[in-house]
Design an enzyme around this catalytic site. Structure first.
Site, PDB file in Angstrom:
ATOM      1  N   HIS A  22       1.046  -0.833  -0.246  1.00  0.00           N
ATOM      2  CA  HIS A  22      -0.278   0.062   0.017  1.00  0.00           C
ATOM      3  C   HIS A  22       1.181   0.847   0.147  1.00  0.00           C
ATOM      4  O   HIS A  22       0.498   2.433  -0.585  1.00  0.00           O
ATOM      5  CB  HIS A  22      -0.985   0.133   1.197  1.00  0.00           C
ATOM      6  CG  HIS A  22      -1.962  -1.501   0.896  1.00  0.00           C
ATOM      7  ND1 HIS A  22      -3.500  -0.671   1.029  1.00  0.00           N
ATOM      8  CD2 HIS A  22      -2.008  -2.054   0.811  1.00  0.00           C
ATOM      9  CE1 HIS A  22      -4.353  -1.564   0.284  1.00  0.00           C
ATOM     10  NE2 HIS A  22      -2.945  -2.572   0.830  1.00  0.00           N
ATOM     11  N   ASP A 114      -5.830   5.989   2.715  1.00  0.00           N
ATOM     12  CA  ASP A 114      -5.513   4.839   2.043  1.00  0.00           C
ATOM     13  C   ASP A 114      -7.455   3.813   1.704  1.00  0.00           C
ATOM     14  O   ASP A 114      -7.841   4.291   3.739  1.00  0.00           O
ATOM     15  CB  ASP A 114      -5.094   3.851   2.322  1.00  0.00           C
ATOM     16  CG  ASP A 114      -5.150   2.156   2.149  1.00  0.00           C
ATOM     17  OD1 ASP A 114      -4.423   2.324   0.927  1.00  0.00           O
ATOM     18  OD2 ASP A 114      -5.750   1.390   1.981  1.00  0.00           O
TER      19      ASP A 114
HETATM   20  C1  UDX Z   1      -1.026  -7.037  -1.043  1.00  0.00           C
HETATM   21  C2  UDX Z   1      -1.744  -7.870  -0.857  1.00  0.00           C
HETATM   22  O1  UDX Z   1      -1.731  -9.569  -1.218  1.00  0.00           O
HETATM   23  C3  UDX Z   1      -2.222  -7.792  -2.565  1.00  0.00           C
HETATM   24  O2  UDX Z   1      -3.266  -8.410  -3.201  1.00  0.00           O
HETATM   25  C4  UDX Z   1      -2.995  -6.351  -2.719  1.00  0.00           C
HETATM   26  O3  UDX Z   1      -3.443  -6.541  -3.786  1.00  0.00           O
HETATM   27  C5  UDX Z   1      -1.954  -5.053  -1.983  1.00  0.00           C
HETATM   28  O4  UDX Z   1      -1.818  -5.494  -0.855  1.00  0.00           O
HETATM   29  P1  UDX Z   1       1.650  -7.740  -1.246  1.00  0.00           P
HETATM   30  O5  UDX Z   1       0.787  -9.612  -0.933  1.00  0.00           O
HETATM   31  O6  UDX Z   1       2.467  -7.748  -0.871  1.00  0.00           O
HETATM   32  O7  UDX Z   1       0.462  -6.950  -1.142  1.00  0.00           O
HETATM   33  O8  UDX Z   1       1.858  -7.885  -2.737  1.00  0.00           O
HETATM   34  P2  UDX Z   1       1.573  -6.744  -4.292  1.00  0.00           P
HETATM   35  O9  UDX Z   1       0.480  -6.343  -4.274  1.00  0.00           O
HETATM   36  O10 UDX Z   1       2.236  -6.974  -5.593  1.00  0.00           O
HETATM   37  O11 UDX Z   1       3.188  -5.513  -3.843  1.00  0.00           O
HETATM   38  C6  UDX Z   1       4.789  -5.543  -3.401  1.00  0.00           C
HETATM   39  C7  UDX Z   1       5.021  -4.533  -3.911  1.00  0.00           C
HETATM   40  O12 UDX Z   1       6.400  -4.555  -3.136  1.00  0.00           O
HETATM   41  C8  UDX Z   1       5.335  -4.870  -5.202  1.00  0.00           C
HETATM   42  O13 UDX Z   1       5.475  -3.097  -5.082  1.00  0.00           O
HETATM   43  C9  UDX Z   1       6.651  -5.206  -5.639  1.00  0.00           C
HETATM   44  O14 UDX Z   1       7.249  -4.413  -6.934  1.00  0.00           O
HETATM   45  C10 UDX Z   1       7.452  -5.021  -4.529  1.00  0.00           C
HETATM   46  N1  UDX Z   1       8.779  -5.460  -4.170  1.00  0.00           N
HETATM   47  C11 UDX Z   1       8.032  -7.550  -4.402  1.00  0.00           C
HETATM   48  C12 UDX Z   1       9.840  -5.726  -4.114  1.00  0.00           C
HETATM   49  O15 UDX Z   1      10.015  -4.718  -3.966  1.00  0.00           O
HETATM   50  N2  UDX Z   1      10.845  -6.784  -4.124  1.00  0.00           N
HETATM   51  C13 UDX Z   1      10.742  -8.305  -4.345  1.00  0.00           C
HETATM   52  O16 UDX Z   1      11.413  -8.548  -3.578  1.00  0.00           O
HETATM   53  C14 UDX Z   1       9.677  -8.427  -3.667  1.00  0.00           C
END
Ligand code: UDX
Length: 456
Positions: A22, A114
């Site tokens: 977020h 948010d």
């Molecule tokens: C959560 C929920 O799981 C997701 O379904 C919702 O839509 C938003 O909140 P998350 O599970 O962390 O998020 O997944 P995602 O939405 O894909 O966000 C991960 C973020 O971390 C991405 O912006 C990605 O670029 C970043 N990231 C991930 C990194 O910078 N490095 C990494 O090694 C892994």
């Protein structure tokens, strides 16, 4: 009452929900506002702010409290207890911050908050400010939660197929897990559905998507609220260069292993690497982790796998010993830089909305293996609506097996690959670029918002 003459730039407070998925889109959106001439103060919670590494560029950071300054969410007895304390303490401390900024000569005009924190609108209104809600997840998913909130989608579901106005046909299991498995996590369910508790009072509704990506559902939602599409919220260095090379500033809760990842990728041929990551907070069943690891190994492609430190003990020992030849496992990486690298041929992802949007915007084909929340709906979107990937399906135990992963990766990466997926990936990449480029649909929405705020 006659309005005071404006002596300052429009000033927005940006209030993200305190998690990586977020904070990232809210920070990137804030950069766009700054580029358009607004001043932005990003306001994480005290607890989260201590773990944020990196550079917020021209965006000022202030904090509020969620009532758990020593441990954040992990310190609360339950999700419900956390959200309630955050509402009470957050409202008080946000109010104090708005007063402090005013008395220090930097008054606030607008609170962009948010959607998980709807109480922030009451605070904004109490101070006579503009209130703008920011939805991190897709418009499709928000439309589903809206229908649940309005009682237009009755739960528990009684039919295997669901018709939601504005959406493509959905099987019940394509819905967000909190809806499909109604009753599974009541606190999270309430939080997601309550995003719409005061939607009729809000001045602006921003959604991290772009018009052409979700055209029909955006049109539908725009009839019930002042919806604007402002995404994809990627650093402009990856899409359009207007903000200059801004990829170096971002705020990470975990330290990325940048040098080693990029050097390793540099040594690999074009399109030869699978990048695998399950986002910032998923905790995999040990059995799932094992299948994932061997699925990657069996694909015979090179792979870069992100496994957060807290998850690494679940990796099989034999896999760790054998990894060096074909793969690299890191605890966190600079995901956008990785996805944009010429060596990446496919992204094996849990289909979090940020990851989905990032891959889509950078033209990277996907293998999606969703876990829960909005991820099943995003996976459906990737495979059937955008046609940019394949879904690796779980068995009856809910585990995606190594053979299934191997098969999907093979199909997406294979030498003749799935031409259609590759063509679609390129098409969506171009459309994403168009949306944020000067005069594009998202760019216009941001322009309109800042212009109205300035005239306000
Ligand atoms: C959560 C929920 O799981 C997701 O379904 C919702 O839509 C938003 O909140 P998350 O599970 O962390 O998020 O997944 P995602 O939405 O894909 O966000 C991960 C973020 O971390 C991405 O912006 C990605 O670029 C970043 N990231 C991930 C990194 O910078 N490095 C990494 O090694 C892994």
């Amino acid at each position: 009452m006659e309005k005071e003459k404006r002596t300052h730039k429009s000033h927005c407070i940006a209030l993200p929900y305190p998690s990586q998925g977020h904070i990232n889109p809210m920070l990137q959106f804030s950069k766009r506002l700054v580029h358009n001439g607004a001043k932005v103060t990003l306001v994480p919670t005290c607890f989260i702010s201590k773990s944020l590494l990196g550079d917020s560029g021209p965006i000022t950071i202030e904090t509020i409290s969620d009532g758990y300054d020593e441990g954040g969410f992990a310190q609360a007895e339950s999700g419900g207890a956390y959200m309630e304390r955050f509402r009470v303490v957050g409202s008080e401390t946000l109010g104090s911050l708005i007063e402090k900024l005013k008395s220090s000569g930097c008054p606030v005009d607008c609170v962009v908050y948010d959607a998980f924190l709807p109480w922030a609108l009451d605070v904004a209104k109490k101070f006579g400010l503009v209130g703008a809600v920011f939805f991190t997840q897709s418009c499709t998913v928000n439309n589903i939660y809206y229908h649940v909130h309005q009682g237009m989608l009755t739960l528990p579901l009684s039919e295997p197929e669901v018709v939601v106005p504005g959406l493509f046909p959905l099987q019940a299991c394509d819905l967000p897990s909190l809806v499909y498995l109604y009753g599974s996590y009541p606190d999270f369910f309430n939080m997601l559905v309550n995003q719409f508790s005061n939607i009729e009072k809000v001045d602006w509704v921003f959604c991290n998507t772009f018009y052409k990506l979700e055209e029909k559902v955006v049109d539908w939602m725009a009839k019930i609220c002042p919806l604007r599409t402002i995404g994809p919220t990627l650093p402009s260095a990856y899409l359009d260069k207007r903000l200059g090379d801004d990829k170096d500033y971002g705020l990470n809760m975990l330290k990325p292993v940048t040098g080693a990842c990029m050097e390793w990728l540099d040594s690999k041929p074009n399109g030869s690497v699978v990048y695998a990551s399950y986002g910032s907070f998923a905790k995999l069943e040990p059995e799932q982790m094992e299948e994932l690891a061997w699925g990657l190994r069996r694909s015979n492609a090179y792979f870069l796998m992100v496994v957060r430190e807290s998850e690494q003990a679940k990796l099989p020992q034999k896999f760790k010993e054998e990894t060096a030849e074909k793969g690299l496992v890191v605890s966190w990486c600079p995901q956008l830089e990785v996805l944009a690298h010429r060596a990446i041929g496919c992204f094996l992802t849990h289909a979090g909305w940020n990851s989905t949007l990032e891959a889509l915007s950078l033209g990277v084909p996907m293998v999606v293996a969703p876990l829960w929340l909005d991820q099943p709906t995003n996976a459906k979107f990737v495979e059937d609506v955008c046609g940019v990937g394949l879904r690796a399906r779980a068995d009856d135990k809910g585990i995606v097996r190594r053979e299934v992963l191997e098969d999907c990766i093979g199909k997406v990466m294979g030498s003749d690959g799935l031409k259609e997926i590759k063509n679609n990936a390129l098409k969506w990449k171009n459309l994403a670029r168009e949306a944020v480029d000067e005069g594009g649909s998202s760019d216009k929405c941001i322009d309109e918002f800042v212009a109205k705020l300035t005239a306000w």
